[in-house]
Scaffold this motif. Structure first.
Motif, mmCIF file in Angstrom:
data_model
loop_
_atom_site.group_PDB
_atom_site.id
_atom_site.type_symbol
_atom_site.label_atom_id
_atom_site.label_comp_id
_atom_site.label_asym_id
_atom_site.label_seq_id
_atom_site.Cartn_x
_atom_site.Cartn_y
_atom_site.Cartn_z
ATOM 1 N N MET A 212 0.841 -1.199 0.000
ATOM 2 C CA MET A 212 0.000 0.000 0.000
ATOM 3 C C MET A 212 0.865 1.232 0.000
ATOM 4 S SD MET A 212 -3.388 0.731 1.629
ATOM 5 C CE MET A 212 -4.045 2.345 1.474
ATOM 6 N N ASP B 226 3.453 2.036 -1.684
ATOM 7 C CA ASP B 226 3.812 2.620 -2.968
ATOM 8 C C ASP B 226 2.587 3.220 -3.656
ATOM 9 O OD1 ASP B 226 3.823 -0.268 -5.127
ATOM 10 O OD2 ASP B 226 2.657 0.193 -3.353
ATOM 11 N N THR B 227 1.411 2.815 -3.207
ATOM 12 C CA THR B 227 0.194 3.370 -3.790
ATOM 13 C C THR B 227 -0.107 4.749 -3.213
ATOM 14 O OG1 THR B 227 -0.588 1.131 -3.494
ATOM 15 C CG2 THR B 227 -2.116 2.713 -4.469
ATOM 16 N N TYR B 228 0.073 4.868 -1.901
ATOM 17 C CA TYR B 228 -0.282 6.122 -1.237
ATOM 18 C C TYR B 228 0.878 6.631 -0.400
ATOM 19 C CZ TYR B 228 -4.749 4.387 -2.574
ATOM 20 O OH TYR B 228 -5.773 3.902 -3.294
#
Lengths: 240, 921
Positions: free
Chosen positions: B1, B3-5
């Motif tokens: 998560m 790297d997503t947010y």
């Protein structure tokens, strides 16, 4: 009963072989007619058992299977064949059975056709899948083009009508996942697992939002997309 | 998560939680307190002036109760404001007037004025205090303005009392003041107030006149003013802190170690509690109030024990966590408690009780004060001693057990008689020991006789405790001397060294007696605990095997009645959230369902010993399960005091939560069962419809496919055949649409519609509908105008696509080929409205709603195909989603079909495009 080549005319060696599993004789008939007109050699089976035997013995380049068969569920056939073959599988189903379609796609089917379907539609799908399965044998193409968009998978750049398009990492991953499955229907579950990870299969809203962004960046009219297509209630399909 | 947010962006789920939290606090009314140093500063006047102003700004203001004290200038302000009639209450052949809580709740104004926050309601009201009434008004979402004097604040009550020599009985807990949304300080200088007093502008009741005169001295007034200013300043500082906390999502927790207040039999326990409360408030830490019950304290007269329990109750009112510990060594128990609860400061009172020298001699460690012992055990603790006020006229705390005096004296008599009986038995025991020793004294050495006497002391200590053991030790020494030591039958002794024997016998007797009694006390505590654990175990075992509500009820009432010895009942809600006694309990209990209902609705305990209707005989305990409230447990214990002991209350709460969890489990078992039945019947229905749909569609598929095969065989078909084949194909497709509609209708009407809801974007659903209609549209363009920030919506995409498809199909069917069709959508707070508009001939009927009825068609006997199911399917689908659909004439010609769908907010993750790292370099 043993599947028989449906056409009496001699078939050139090296021609494509299709296995069709369908219990309705009329549908069998017109599909066979259509495929044979395209130069296919078609084996037809009425039952799940017969279909499985044909798939194993005929070395088909294409399998078309109805999901509602008299002696079992077409999804089982898909799962079975997928266990030992990468042959393109197209399933036939009725409109209201989204869950069954998803089950078939998750089991490994490449595409589905909703009854009633026309000959033109069928042949278009068949051509797309055969081309895709043949391309798989060739070395990976690092440049990929659709519409006015150019994707360079090696340099990780995207150009649209000459100008560069900026994508976020998630959008890029989403696009490449769809490209690598071009022509196939990818279910929502498969996409969420592939792009976000196995813990995110319930978060369909992530998919909707990022797919929306991707369409706004790459499609001419995001409300009526030409490449990033929605298979409503099932998943997405990337069409070149 | 990760790297997503990136971390700086709030997690969508956290945002969702935040939205819910804000929604809860938004529903509660706001409390504003007009705060003053004393009567006469003009609080009511200021409040009414502000209320008039609010009225001018079209706020719905109602006056609940206002004391004008006959002052004309204040009364004049009431002009034009709506007054709520007061409740008339008959009390000891007088008619009194009280604030009418129910009238206020049913009138439900925007803003309610209720003067005199500290007012006590007369007996028999729903709440004993007005501030509790106001709490209820606030939770109903009504804003309240009220007025308060500094002397009525609970934690300052003793300080103000010390200054003015007048202690007021009516107090308001500090948390009401601290949690108020706004505090307005009404401040005038002391001289000004005295001037107003002389001018007769401050009103006193006749009888209070003299006391009030001494109250209103200049020194007092200045001191009061300072206290009020300081308290307000403290509050403002808290506000600043809260504001800072609210600015960041991560709340700052109370991390600093808290305070422990020791409550004991010392007369200044009450001051200890108040000081600890003030200190905790200033330091902004949590605090605990603990009473350690030792064997000695257990023997205290009932009145003193009650006093201690009422101090404990006061501590709870001042927001302390309270506990009663049982241990022979208070210091050890307290130190263990502090380390368990992360407390670093110790507040205790000064003891006045001096122990007898001989006890000190025997228990050398007890010579040290409690404070010193604690200091030795835990040198890192800060100890704060609270002094005793010289003023002995301190207000006695409100009596807790007014309702149970009869039973108390009775119980006391029982303990008194049994106490005397212990000494009688001790005397008998000593006599028996002496008698037994007679026959053996001739055969054994005298020293062995002494041993028998010592044994007697130990036995008596085991049976009767410490004091009888001491008595027995003395008596046995005397008996030994009198009966056995030469010269016999006289207290005189021949040999001086027997004095040493006596001394050693006495000391050994006292010490062993004391130790044995201590053991006995510990054993009793252990037995009690074991009994409790055993009862809990039994209950949880019985409950875990219960599969029906009735079994839960009988198991829990049986165990509770056995344990607490009195009336117990479970009151459970029905599907409409109305409580009622389950049938198996009806008729045997005098339980007030209305109180239970109140407790259930407000999620607050009610009845005896609480703030709500304390005159009731029952205590109504909440059955709180993890998911929701499952009902109310009404309990009337054998001993009323019982409910004031924190341990016992916790014990009941444990029972209650066990029962609640069992009820919840049973509930979910029932839900699962009915779900299973539903699923099964739905499966049956679906397989039937699927078979039908398969059988109907297969020939149609063959028809469409075969006609296409015909036309593709170009060589064998001339122009006419081609045309005919096309016609067959079009008819087959039309037939298919009708079959679809009929099957949809059958599905929607064959029972509960099962929606496969998921977060969808309207854009995709519209796109899907347009794509599926391509053969019918035949290249006709549809204009789609959707705002970019349209939120996602939770719908069954396949069904909503049917709605779009049907509406678009209608639009193409009934309008000229070149006229535009437009799809648009707009989001409002909780609705999303979607419209399909055309420029055709408009609606054929005046009333758009009839169009949605089954088998209704726009043009009778028209050549246009269809049976009039499309729109009724649309309505069924939209209504299954909780939405509305309507049709109307469009301004400038044409028709508009639009539908609303309920939109719940979802944490948005849009915005990623701006902040996330980009692929392109």
């Amino acid at each position: 009963m043993v599947g028989t080549p449906a056409s009496s005319s001699p078939v050139a060696s090296g021609s494509l072989v299709a296995v069709m599993v369908e219990d309705d004789p009329q549908i069998r008939r017109f599909v066979r007619l259509a495929l044979e007109a395209e130069g296919w050699q078609v084996y037809v089976a009425e039952t799940l058992r017969q279909g499985l035997t044909d798939c194993a013995t005929r070395k088909p380049n294409l399998v078309i299977a109805d999901l509602g068969l008299p002696d079992g569920d077409g999804v089982d056939l898909v799962r079975d064949v997928r266990g030992w073959s990468t042959v393109p599988i197209i399933v036939l189903s009725a409109r209201a059975d989204e869950q069954q379609k998803i089950a078939a796609l998750d089991a490994g089917a490449d595409d589905y056709l909703t009854k009633p379907f026309g000959v033109a539609e069928l042949l278009a799908r068949v051509r797309a899948h055969v081309r895709r399965s043949q391309q798989n044998d060739e070395p990976d193409n690092v440049r990929f083009a659709f519409g006015d968009v150019q994707v360079d998978l090696a340099a990780r750049t995207i150009e649209r009508s000459g100008g560069s398009v900026r994508l976020t990492p998630i959008e890029y991953r989403l696009l490449t996942t769809l490209i690598s499955n071009a022509g196939r229907v990818v279910t929502q579950r498969q996409l969420l697992t592939e792009v976000w990870g196995p813990g995110y299969v319930e978060r369909s809203h992530y998919l909707r939002i990022h797919m929306g962004h991707l369409r706004h960046k790459l499609e001419r009219d995001p409300t009526q997309p030409e490449h990033l297509l929605t298979e409503l209630g099932v998943g997405y399909r990337f069409k070149v | 998560m990760a790297d997503t947010y990136p971390p700086q962006r709030p997690d969508p789920d956290a945002l969702l939680a935040q939205i819910n939290e804000d929604a809860i606090s938004a529903t509660r009314g706001k409390l504003r307190i007009y705060f003053g140093a004393s009567a006469g500063v003009g609080k009511t006047y200021a409040m009414l002036t502000a209320a008039r102003k609010a009225k001018l700004e079209e706020v719905d203001v109602v006056i609940g109760v206002v004391e004008t004290h006959g002052r004309s200038e204040t009364a004049a302000l009431l002009d034009g404001l709506e007054l709520l009639p007061l409740r008339q209450v008959q009390y000891r052949d007088r008619t009194l007037h009280e604030f009418d809580l129910d009238a206020a709740l049913s009138r439900k104004p925007q803003l309610l004025l209720v003067d005199e926050l500290a007012h006590s309601n007369i007996d028999g009201s729903r709440h004993p205090k007005r501030w509790q009434d106001i709490e209820e008004v606030l939770s109903a979402g009504i804003d309240v303005w009220t007025a308060l004097n500094v002397q009525h604040l609970e934690s300052l009550n003793d300080i103000v009392g010390g200054i003015t020599q007048v202690r007021v009985m009516e107090t308001v807990p500090d948390h009401v003041f601290d949690h108020a949304d706004a505090v307005v300080l009404i401040d005038i200088p002391a001289d000004e107030l005295l001037k107003r007093l002389k001018a007769g502008k401050v009103y006193f009741a006749e009888q209070a006149e003299r006391a009030a005169r001494s109250f209103f001295r200049k020194g007092n007034l200045m001191a009061l003013r300072e206290i009020a200013l300081r308290r307000t300043a403290d509050r403002v500082e808290d506000d600043v802190q809260t504001y800072r906390d609210a600015e960041s999502i991560n709340k700052v927790w109370k991390t600093e170690a808290g305070i422990l207040a020791c409550i004991g039999p010392t007369p200044n326990s009450e001051q200890v509690v108040r000081s600890a409360a003030r200190l905790a408030n200033q330091l902004n830490v949590s605090w605990h109030a603990v009473y350690v019950e030792t064997p000695a304290l257990q023997r205290l007269p009932a009145a003193e024990r009650e006093a201690i329990l009422s101090v404990l109750k006061l501590a709870e009112d001042l927001q302390a966590n309270s506990a009663v510990l049982a241990n022979a060594s208070p210091a050890e128990a307290l130190v263990a408690y502090t380390s368990e609860h992360n407390l670093s400061r110790f507040v205790l009172g000064t003891s006045t009780r001096s122990r007898g020298w001989w006890i000190s001699l025997m228990f050398w460690r007890n010579r040290k004060s409690l404070s010193e012992q604690v200091g030795e055990l835990a040198p890192d603790l800060d100890r704060i001693h609270v002094g005793r006020s010289k003023d002995h006229s301190t207000r006695p705390l409100a009596k807790l057990f007014s309702g149970s005096e009869g039973s108390n004296t009775e119980a006391q008599q029982v303990t008194w008689s049994s106490r005397w009986m212990r000494y009688v038995w001790t005397l008998v025991g000593c006599a028996v020991t002496a008698a037994l020793c007679f026959p053996i004294s001739s055969v054994v050495e005298l020293s062995n006789v002494a041993m028998v006497f010592l044994l007697g002391v130990v036995l008596i200590a085991m049976r009767f405790g410490r004091a009888p053991a001491a008595l027995a030790a003395v008596l046995n020494v005397l008996a030994f001397d009198f009966f056995f030591v030469a010269p016999r039958f006289s207290f005189a002794i021949s040999d001086v060294q027997y004095l040493l024997t006596f001394a050693i016998m006495l000391v050994v007797g006292l010490i062993t007696g004391n130790l044995t009694a201590g053991l006995r006390f510990q054993a009793r505590i252990a037995a009690n605990r074991e009994k409790r654990v055993h009862t809990l175990f039994n209950l949880s075992r019985d409950l875990s095997s219960a599969l029906q509500i009735e079994q839960v009820i009988s198991a829990s009432t049986e165990v509770l009645t056995r344990t607490f010895g009195h009336d117990v009942a479970l009151v459970l809600p029905d599907s409409a959230e109305r409580l009622h006694l389950p049938t198996q309990q009806v008729g045997q209990k005098a339980i007030d369902i209305d109180i239970a209902q109140w407790a259930f609705d407000h999620e607050t305990e009610a009845g005896y010993g609480t703030d709500t209707l304390p005159s009731s005989h029952y205590r109504y305990v909440l059955l709180k399960a993890p998911v929701r409230l499952r009902g109310v447990l009404a309990i009337r214990p054998a001993n009323a005091r019982w409910l004031h002991i924190p341990e016992q209350r916790r014990y009941i709460e444990t029972f209650a939560s066990l029962i609640a969890i069992a009820l919840e489990r049973v509930h979910f078992v029932q839900v699962a069962q009915s779900m299973l039945v539903n699923v099964e019947s739905e499966r049956l229905r679906n397989s039937l419809l699927a078979a039908l749909s398969h059988d109907l569609r297969t020939p149609l598929t063959a028809l469409v496919g075969l006609t296409e095969s015909l036309t593709s065989e170009k060589s064998s078909a001339d122009g006419m055949h081609q045309e005919l084949a096309d016609e067959i194909r079009t008819s087959a497709l039309r037939m298919h649409t009708m079959v679809n509609n009929l099957l949809d209708m059958a599905r929607l009407q064959s029972g509960e519609v099962h929606l496969r809801k998921d977060w969808q974007s309207i854009e995709e659903v519209v796109g899907g509908a347009i794509r599926s209609l391509q053969p019918i549209l035949k290249g006709r363009a549809i204009e789609v105008q959707l705002p970019d920030d349209l939120p996602l919506i939770e719908i069954d995409a396949v069904l909503i696509e049917r709605v779009f498809a049907n509406l678009l199909e209608n639009a193409t069917k009934y309008t000229p080929d070149n006229s535009p069709i437009e799809v648009s959508a707009a989001a409002r707070t909780d609705w999303l409205t979607v419209s399909v508009a055309d420029r055709g001939p408009g609606l054929p009927v005046r009333d758009g709603t009839t169009l949605f009825d089954k088998f209704t068609r726009g043009e009778q006997e028209s050549a246009k195909p269809g049976v009039g199911l499309g729109l009724s399917i649309c309505r069924a689908i939209v209504e299954a989603h909780g939405g509305k659909i309507r049709a109307s004439q469009r301004d400038g010609g044409g028709a508009v079909f639009s539908f609303d769908l309920p939109a719940t907010p979802i944490a948005s993750i849009a915005g990623e495009t701006q902040s996330a790292a980009l692929v392109q370099t």
